[in-house]
Enzyme design. Structure first.
Site, PDB file in Angstrom:
ATOM      1  N   CYS A 152       0.810  -1.229   0.000  1.00 26.72           N
ATOM      2  CA  CYS A 152       0.000   0.000   0.000  1.00 26.72           C
ATOM      3  C   CYS A 152       0.842   1.279   0.000  1.00 26.72           C
ATOM      4  CB  CYS A 152      -0.953  -0.011   1.192  1.00 26.72           C
ATOM      5  SG  CYS A 152      -0.174  -0.472   2.736  1.00 26.72           S
ATOM      6  N   HIS A 245      -2.018   6.942   3.185  1.00 28.87           N
ATOM      7  CA  HIS A 245      -0.570   7.025   3.439  1.00 28.87           C
ATOM      8  C   HIS A 245      -0.012   8.271   2.740  1.00 28.87           C
ATOM      9  CE1 HIS A 245      -0.984   3.205   5.201  1.00 28.87           C
ATOM     10  NE2 HIS A 245      -0.374   2.427   4.327  1.00 28.87           N
TER      11      HIS A 245
END
Ligand code: NAP
Length: 352
Positions: A152, A245
């Site tokens: 990710c 993120h």
């Protein structure tokens, strides 16, 4: 694209953070319907609604509530398997499904790096799927095969690196991440560790981010994928953010460029999913913002339904060539959406 009948999907790790996202993204999908759900012994044999600790702020789809959860062993009542299992469990389970004739689309790290397994971001390296015949031969698979999507943190980074590599070439990359709590699954990091705090360590993360971009931006040569030669240095931190993120990136390019040219390369980036109008494809895979304080997790992670990478603060760097900040939604573009877009690409290419 005309699709005759819906492919039946089985989800491994269906009760988890990524599994729940997948179930949500697959509701009313034009190509797929969920017919099988699998998880651990804890859940096996029970109704999905009775074992899944549903954490999304939307209702659990009615269609999955009554499905009986199976263990992660073949066979399952489906045509294709999407896996979001912990990597130690995935290694055995995914190989077993592929050997039993199921195409396996995986979020786990277990098979991302072997040179006969495609690590695919459909906008960047859809041609790496052409390694599947060699993989089947190497591994003795008949109808089954393995396709993976990146970590990710890698995915947001590589979405920004791909247009730069195409336009200017890449020499070196430095990345510092500020990663969301949901990246650790549920229940993830203890609240006592993350509230009012930053954890400067995420097990295995830096190692993955330092090799996956080069494989994605590498070349399929004969029967194997050869990684691109540039180096990546990564430092990964867990921060008290729910989803998304954020990454601070510095790049050294092979050719000189101006800030305007970098902005143009990023803003104009597009690929096969956009051309094919795949259902989960973002219209703009990379969005450049010009405000001095963007991107931010809360404001930018949901861009294009969580499928876009938002890049901002692009400027010249005093040591490398350019620096910028990006955000990518870790459970959507970084996991469930990545796997689903791979599945849609496989349908479009006639591989599912
Ligand atoms: P999670 O919330 O902890 O969910 C794990 C899932 O795996 C649950 O469905 C669980 O079932 C199942 N499971 C656990 N142990 C098992 C076993 N021994 N046998 C069979 N099933 C088992 O984790 P997650 O965040 O969804 O992550 C899943 C995978 O995706 C991991 O490999 C992770 O690295 C990867 N990934 C996660 C993210 C993210 O942002 N979270 C992003 C990219 C990739 P029970 O409920 O029955 O225990």
């Amino acid at each position: 694209m005309a699709v005759q009948s819906k492919r039946r999907v089985g989800i491994l790790g269906a009760t988890g953070t990524v599994g729940q996202r997948l179930i949500h993204m697959l509701r009313n999908h034009p190509y797929f319907e969920v017919t099988a759900l699998a998880a651990s012994d804890r859940s096996e044999g029970k109704r999905f609604a009775d074992v899944c600790n549903w954490k999304l702020p939307v209702e659990m789809p009615e269609a999955v509530k009554g499905i009986k959860v199976f263990g992660c062993k073949p066979p399952l009542d489906c045509d294709v398997v999407i896996s979001s299992l912990p990597s130690d469990i995935a290694a055995e389970a995914e190989a077993a499904f592929a050997a039993a004739g199921f195409p396996v689309i995986s979020n786990s790290s277990s098979y991302r790096m072997p040179e006969d397994v495609p690590l695919v971001v459909p906008e960047i390296n859809p041609d790496h799927l052409d390694v599947i015949p060699a993989q089947k031969k190497n591994r003795g698979y008949d109808r089954g095969y393995l396709v993976t999507n990146p970590n990710c943190t890698t995915i947001g980074l590589v979405m920004a690196l791909a247009p730069l590599q195409q336009a200017f070439g890449l020499e070196a990359v430095m990345m510092t991440s500020m990663q969301a709590i949901s990246g650790a699954g549920y229940p993830g990091v203890a609240s006592m560790d993350i509230v009012d705090n930053v954890m400067p360590f995420i097990g295995g993360e830096e190692e993955k981010v330092e090799v996956e971009p080069q494989k994605i931006l590498g070349k399929l040569t004969g029967s194997k994928i050869v990684s691109a030669p540039f180096k990546v240095s990564a430092q990964c931190n867990r921060v008290p953010v729910q989803d998304g993120h954020l990454e601070s990136v510095r790049v050294k390019l092979s050719k000189q460029a101006t800030v305007e040219q970098v902005v143009e390369a990023l803003s104009n980036f597009t690929g096969l999913p956009q051309e094919l109008k795949l259902p989960t494809a973002p219209a703009r895979p990379v969005i450049v913002r010009f405000e001095k304080d963007r991107p931010q997790p809360r404001l930018d992670r949901d861009a294009e339904n969580g499928m876009a990478t938002v890049v901002g603060r692009i400027s010249k760097d005093t040591i490398f060539d350019f620096k910028f900040t990006l955000i990518s939604h870790n459970t959507i573009r970084g996991a469930a959406g990545a796997a689903l877009l791979n599945a849609e690409l496989l349908v479009a290419k006639g591989l599912l």
